[in-house]
Design an enzyme around this catalytic site. Structure first.
Site, short mmCIF file in Angstrom:
data_model
loop_
_atom_site.label_atom_id
_atom_site.label_comp_id
_atom_site.label_asym_id
_atom_site.label_seq_id
_atom_site.Cartn_x
_atom_site.Cartn_y
_atom_site.Cartn_z
N CYS A 295 0.80 -1.23 0.00
CA CYS A 295 0.00 0.00 0.00
C CYS A 295 0.84 1.29 0.00
O CYS A 295 0.31 2.34 -0.33
CB CYS A 295 -0.94 0.00 1.21
SG CYS A 295 -2.17 -1.31 1.18
N HIS B 34 12.10 0.56 6.45
CA HIS B 34 11.78 -0.84 6.18
C HIS B 34 12.03 -1.65 7.45
O HIS B 34 13.14 -1.72 7.95
CB HIS B 34 12.65 -1.38 5.04
CG HIS B 34 12.03 -2.55 4.34
ND1 HIS B 34 11.68 -3.70 4.99
CD2 HIS B 34 11.68 -2.72 3.03
CE1 HIS B 34 11.15 -4.55 4.12
NE2 HIS B 34 11.12 -3.99 2.93
N HIS C 12 -1.56 19.91 7.46
CA HIS C 12 -2.54 18.89 7.06
C HIS C 12 -1.93 17.51 7.18
O HIS C 12 -0.73 17.32 6.97
CB HIS C 12 -3.00 19.14 5.62
CG HIS C 12 -3.49 20.52 5.36
ND1 HIS C 12 -4.73 20.95 5.78
CD2 HIS C 12 -2.91 21.57 4.72
CE1 HIS C 12 -4.89 22.21 5.41
NE2 HIS C 12 -3.80 22.61 4.78
N HIS D 66 -2.91 7.23 5.09
CA HIS D 66 -3.36 6.10 4.27
C HIS D 66 -4.65 5.52 4.83
O HIS D 66 -4.69 5.12 6.01
CB HIS D 66 -2.27 5.03 4.23
CG HIS D 66 -2.73 3.73 3.64
ND1 HIS D 66 -3.25 3.64 2.37
CD2 HIS D 66 -2.75 2.47 4.16
CE1 HIS D 66 -3.58 2.37 2.13
NE2 HIS D 66 -3.29 1.65 3.19
N HIS E 157 -14.63 5.63 3.76
CA HIS E 157 -16.07 5.46 3.65
C HIS E 157 -16.52 5.48 2.19
O HIS E 157 -17.32 4.65 1.76
CB HIS E 157 -16.78 6.57 4.43
CG HIS E 157 -18.28 6.46 4.44
ND1 HIS E 157 -19.08 7.08 3.51
CD2 HIS E 157 -19.11 5.78 5.27
CE1 HIS E 157 -20.35 6.80 3.76
NE2 HIS E 157 -20.40 6.02 4.83
N ASN F 125 -10.35 0.95 0.91
CA ASN F 125 -8.89 0.90 0.85
C ASN F 125 -8.48 0.58 -0.58
O ASN F 125 -8.62 -0.55 -1.03
CB ASN F 125 -8.37 -0.17 1.82
CG ASN F 125 -6.85 -0.25 1.83
OD1 ASN F 125 -6.17 0.35 1.00
ND2 ASN F 125 -6.32 -1.01 2.77
#
Length: 476
Positions: free
Chosen positions: A171, A250, A337, A341, A370, A374
């Site tokens: 992702c 990582h 802001h 994710h 919503h 995802n």
């Protein structure tokens, strides 16, 4: 007097050279910048919408599930924070999730690529032949020829284009691709780069009954984004964002983190994506490691001093009250802001709690989850699109972009807004209805019976259901 005359002559002699060196230095610095000129999110057609009712029909098609699995899926769907207008792959809508063809996989990618890239070229006035660098990231599909080659062939791009195809990055792949572009910009001057981020969901629908693998079917939805970047200062006036900092972490050396988000086969041979309970812990640890590097770059000195003093006091006094109310870094002193994710409610809640963010800060991520679900690597840009559609982004603002991905990875960056932004983008038809009064799933009451303990003795084959045409059927 002769000394001053000599100094003056030397100054006059070397002044042009000095100006030239200074000019080359500043030009080099400007060419190392990474400006975003445009981004386009993918919006599938309305016939691909997947509401809770449709999701239940897909679940019921699987004869591998028992009562406990069916109940688990219903509970997950109605409490996931995902609304009634997300989109699913075409082959799943058509009932072909068990046996997707290679054509289904490629067709899914072509739809996303062509729609978003056509809009990029149209709105920017840049032609495909002007693109110098192309990076495509799709984690779960890697055909030959590559997906980058497919785009190059479709748009007849130049033969000297630098093309990169990334797979398996999860992702957070979008920021990995941008980091690659940023580093290529250090070598290739005055270049234009395209990044395409999406995921192949159609051929990767899980058809087994392991609960930790069924979660992906509930959370992941169709989506993607294409982005246009440059390091050419001539385009600075047209840029909407400037990349200030990007840090990649990582955490794959840790076994728990590596295995918390992984593609595997279950005991019955069904391939899927396993999401374990260790995911939130791995995300938290990777996030802390990332902030140790990124925070000093974005926060003012006084905030770093404050944090150091409070941390020392907390360690000395072991004041659990201070820990409870959050004495962490005040990131709002360096950014305005937060683009988080939209991986799920737990991810959004966890980041919000750790950074002491308000509901206003979390609203873009919650609303994206919503409305679109995802969408994997493309999700961040739907969140950014929400901020833009709400006209939150003003010139000079800084945006903290936070992403997590399989591996386990945490990739974060900070953007500077170059001009006031207000394009409604993919939110155009619904932005006025967001945020809704409640995020409660409208089918909570309808499926409330799934929580009744006295129904636990039921077997799925004893139940009768209705399909999309209103026809009754059972599993006997």
């Amino acid at each position: 007097m002769e000394f001053f005359t000599t100094i003056f002559i030397l100054f006059i002699s070397f002044f042009p050279l000095t100006l030239r060196l200074l000019n080359q230095f500043f030009n080099k610095k400007s060419e190392q910048c990474c400006y975003m000129l445009n981004y386009e999110c993918y919006k599938p057609p309305n016939d691909r919408k997947m509401d809770t009712e449709s999701s239940c029909r897909v679940v019921l098609r699987s004869r591998n599930l028992g009562w406990d699995e069916y109940k688990f899926l219903l509970q997950t769907m109605v409490s996931s924070g995902i609304g009634e207008e997300t989109y699913s792959p075409k082959n799943v809508i058509a009932g072909k999730e068990k046996d997707p063809s290679f054509h289904d996989s490629i067709d899914e990618m072509d739809e996303i690529f062509i729609q978003t890239l056509d809009n990029i070229f149209l709105k920017s006035g840049i032609s495909p032949q002007e693109i110098d660098i192309l990076v495509v990231n799709v984690s779960l599909l890697s055909p030959a020829p590559s997906l980058t080659s497919r785009i190059i062939n479709h748009y007849k791009m130049r033969s000297d284009i630098k093309a990169f195809n990334l797979s398996g990055m999860g992702c957070s792949a979008s920021l990995i691709a941008i980091d690659l572009v940023r580093n290529l910009f250090k070598i290739h001057k005055k270049s234009l780069a395209l990044v395409v981020s999406t995921e192949s969901l159609g051929p990767n629908w899980y058809c087994g009954k392991e609960k930790s693998m069924m979660l992906s079917n509930c959370l992941f939805r169709s989506g993607g984004c294409s982005m246009l970047f440059t390091n050419n200062s001539d385009f600075k006036g047209r840029a909407i964002l400037k990349l200030r900092y990007l840090v990649r972490t990582h955490f794959g050396a840790n076994d728990e983190a590596y295995e918390c988000c992984i593609q595997v086969e279950d005991n019955e041979g069904y391939r899927g994506f396993r999401l374990t309970k260790k995911l939130t812990k791995a995300a938290a640890r990777a996030f802390v490691m990332n902030l140790r590097v990124l925070a000093p770059k974005i926060l003012p000195p006084w905030e770093l001093v404050r944090y150091a003093m409070v941390s020392m006091r907390w360690k000395k006094e072991k004041n659990t009250v201070l820990e409870a109310v959050g004495v962490g870094l005040n990131l709002k002193s360096g950014v305005k802001h937060f683009c988080i994710h939209p991986g799920g409610r737990a991810v959004i809640d966890g980041v919000g709690k750790s950074l002491a963010l308000t509901e206003y800060d979390l609203e873009p991520a919650r609303m994206t989850l919503h409305r679109f679900g995802n969408t994997s690597a493309g999700g961040l840009w739907y969140v950014l699109g929400y901020m833009e559609a709400k006209k939150r982004l003003k010139k000079g603002d800084r945006i903290f972009m936070i992403s997590f991905g399989a591996g386990f990875k945490c990739n974060n960056c900070v953007w500077e807004v170059m001009k006031d932004m207000g394009d409604p983008n993919v939110w155009e038809d619904c932005i006025d209805s967001y945020p809704p009064k409640t995020l409660l799933n409208p089918f909570t009451e309808k499926y409330g019976w799934i929580n009744d303990e006295y129904l636990s003795f039921l077997r799925l084959e004893d139940c009768v259901f209705a399909d999309e045409n209103g026809c009754l059927f059972s599993f006997t």
